[in-house]
Design a protein around this motif. Structure first.
Motif, PDB file in Angstrom:
ATOM      1  N   TYR A   1      70.364  29.912  18.618  1.00 28.47           N
ATOM      2  CA  TYR A   1      71.254  29.745  19.759  1.00 28.47           C
ATOM      3  C   TYR A   1      71.615  31.063  20.437  1.00 28.47           C
ATOM      4  CZ  TYR A   1      71.686  24.850  18.612  1.00 28.47           C
ATOM      5  OH  TYR A   1      71.426  23.536  18.366  1.00 28.47           O
ATOM      6  N   ASN A   2      71.285  32.175  19.820  1.00 27.63           N
ATOM      7  CA  ASN A   2      71.525  33.470  20.448  1.00 27.63           C
ATOM      8  C   ASN A   2      70.322  33.959  21.242  1.00 27.63           C
ATOM      9  OD1 ASN A   2      74.236  34.204  19.864  1.00 27.63           O
ATOM     10  ND2 ASN A   2      73.643  34.326  17.720  1.00 27.63           N
TER      11      ASN A   2
ATOM     12  N   LEU B   1      70.372  28.578  12.914  1.00 29.28           N
ATOM     13  CA  LEU B   1      70.982  28.130  14.172  1.00 29.28           C
ATOM     14  C   LEU B   1      71.628  29.284  14.926  1.00 29.28           C
ATOM     15  CD1 LEU B   1      72.569  24.682  13.249  1.00 29.28           C
ATOM     16  CD2 LEU B   1      70.473  25.135  14.547  1.00 29.28           C
ATOM     17  N   ASP B   2      72.294  30.174  14.197  1.00 29.96           N
ATOM     18  CA  ASP B   2      72.892  31.343  14.844  1.00 29.96           C
ATOM     19  C   ASP B   2      71.827  32.151  15.571  1.00 29.96           C
ATOM     20  OD1 ASP B   2      75.368  30.636  13.899  1.00 29.96           O
ATOM     21  OD2 ASP B   2      75.392  32.105  12.268  1.00 29.96           O
ATOM     22  N   TRP B   3      70.715  32.382  14.882  1.00 27.96           N
ATOM     23  CA  TRP B   3      69.614  33.124  15.506  1.00 27.96           C
ATOM     24  C   TRP B   3      69.075  32.355  16.704  1.00 27.96           C
ATOM     25  CZ3 TRP B   3      64.556  31.359  15.924  1.00 27.96           C
ATOM     26  CH2 TRP B   3      63.650  32.279  16.456  1.00 27.96           C
TER      27      TRP B   3
ATOM     28  N   ARG C   1      72.573  27.379   8.933  1.00 27.24           N
ATOM     29  CA  ARG C   1      73.504  28.010   9.880  1.00 27.24           C
ATOM     30  C   ARG C   1      72.939  29.330  10.387  1.00 27.24           C
ATOM     31  NH1 ARG C   1      76.128  25.488  13.017  1.00 27.24           N
ATOM     32  NH2 ARG C   1      76.514  23.684  11.814  1.00 27.24           N
ATOM     33  N   SER C   2      72.360  30.132   9.467  1.00 30.23           N
ATOM     34  CA  SER C   2      71.823  31.421   9.892  1.00 30.23           C
ATOM     35  C   SER C   2      70.666  31.227  10.869  1.00 30.23           C
ATOM     36  CB  SER C   2      71.392  32.264   8.691  1.00 30.23           C
ATOM     37  OG  SER C   2      70.296  31.675   8.032  1.00 30.23           O
TER      38      SER C   2
ATOM     39  N   ASN D   1      65.508  35.065   7.668  1.00 32.36           N
ATOM     40  CA  ASN D   1      66.117  33.765   7.378  1.00 32.36           C
ATOM     41  C   ASN D   1      65.167  32.870   6.597  1.00 32.36           C
ATOM     42  OD1 ASN D   1      68.561  34.288   8.658  1.00 32.36           O
ATOM     43  ND2 ASN D   1      67.889  33.446  10.604  1.00 32.36           N
TER      44      ASN D   1
END
Length: 190
Positions: free
Chosen positions: A60-61, A56-58, A53-54, A98
Motif C-alpha cells: 500500500y506504500n 500490506l504495508d509495503w 501486515r508487513s 518480507n
C-alpha cells in the motif's frame, strides 16, 4: 479401636490423598497442555498476521513512481540507468525481505501451511518475474542460506512469469485511469 486399626485407616487415607493428588495433577496437566496448544495457535496466527501486515504495508506504500519503475522493469530492465536500478532495487528488496520472513516463520512452525500458500504463490507470481530474478541474483547473498535454497529452487523449477503478470501487481496512475486499473494492458492468465 486398636492402634493397628488406626494405623491401617491412616494408611488408607494417605493412599486416597495421594490418588486424589495424582488425579488433580493429571487434570492440571491436561488443562495446561490444552492452554499451551491454544497459545501456540495464537502465536502462529499472530506471526501470520505480522507477516501479512508487513506485505500490506509495503504494497500500500507503492507510489505512481514505483509502479512506473516496476512496469518499465518488466520490459526494459537491461536499459535502466543507475537511478532507475537503485529505485527498483530499493522498492523490491523489502518485498524479498518480507518473503524471507514469511518463509522463516513457516520453517520455524509459526506459519501454518494454508497461510504459507499465499507467500509461496507470491514468490511464483512476483519474485520470479525476470526483473526480480535479476534483483535476486545480485542480492541473494544478503539472505539466509535456507531462503537462498528455497528461492533458487523456485527459480530453477517454476516456469517464467509472463510480463503481464509481473506488471499487473503494481497499479499505476495514468491519464484517465483509476487506482483499480493496472499498469498492464493485459490481465494475467488464470
Amino acid at each position: 479401636m486398636s492402634l493397628e486399626t488406626v494405623y491401617y485407616i491412616s494408611q488408607i487415607i494417605a493412599v486416597l490423598a495421594v490418588l486424589a493428588s495424582l488425579i488433580f495433577v493429571g487434570i492440571q496437566i491436561r488443562q495446561n497442555t490444552g492452554q499451551a496448544k491454544r497459545n501456540e495457535e495464537a502465536i502462529k496466527a499472530a506471526a501470520a498476521e505480522a507477516a501479512f501486515r508487513s506485505f500490506l504495508d509495503w504494497y500500500y506504500n507503492q507510489t505512481p513512481e514505483t509502479a512506473a519503475i516496476t512496469t518499465k522493469a518488466t520490459t526494459d530492465f537491461d536499459n535502466f540507468n543507475a537511478e532507475e536500478r537503485y529505485l527498483f532495487f530499493a522498492n523490491w528488496m523489502p518485498f524479498l525481505i518480507n518473503l524471507q520472513e514469511a518463509y522463516m516463520k513457516r520453517v520455524e512452525g509459526a506459519l501454518v501451511e494454508d497461510r504459507w500458500k499465499f507467500w509461496d504463490q507470491l514468490a511464483i507470481t512476483i519474485a520470479l518475474s525476470p526483473a526480480l530474478v535479476k534483483v535476486w541474483e545480485t542480492r541473494r547473498f544478503t539472505f539466509s542460506e535456507r531462503f537462498q535454497t528455497y528461492m533458487d529452487e523456485k527459480i530453477k523449477n517454476e516456469k517464467a512469469v509472463p510480463v503481464s503478470v509481473a506488471s499487473w501487481v503494481a497499479p499505476s496512475k495514468t491519464e484517465g485511469a483509476d487506482w483499480s486499473e493496472t499498469s498492464s494492458d493485459k490481465k494475467p492468465d488464470a
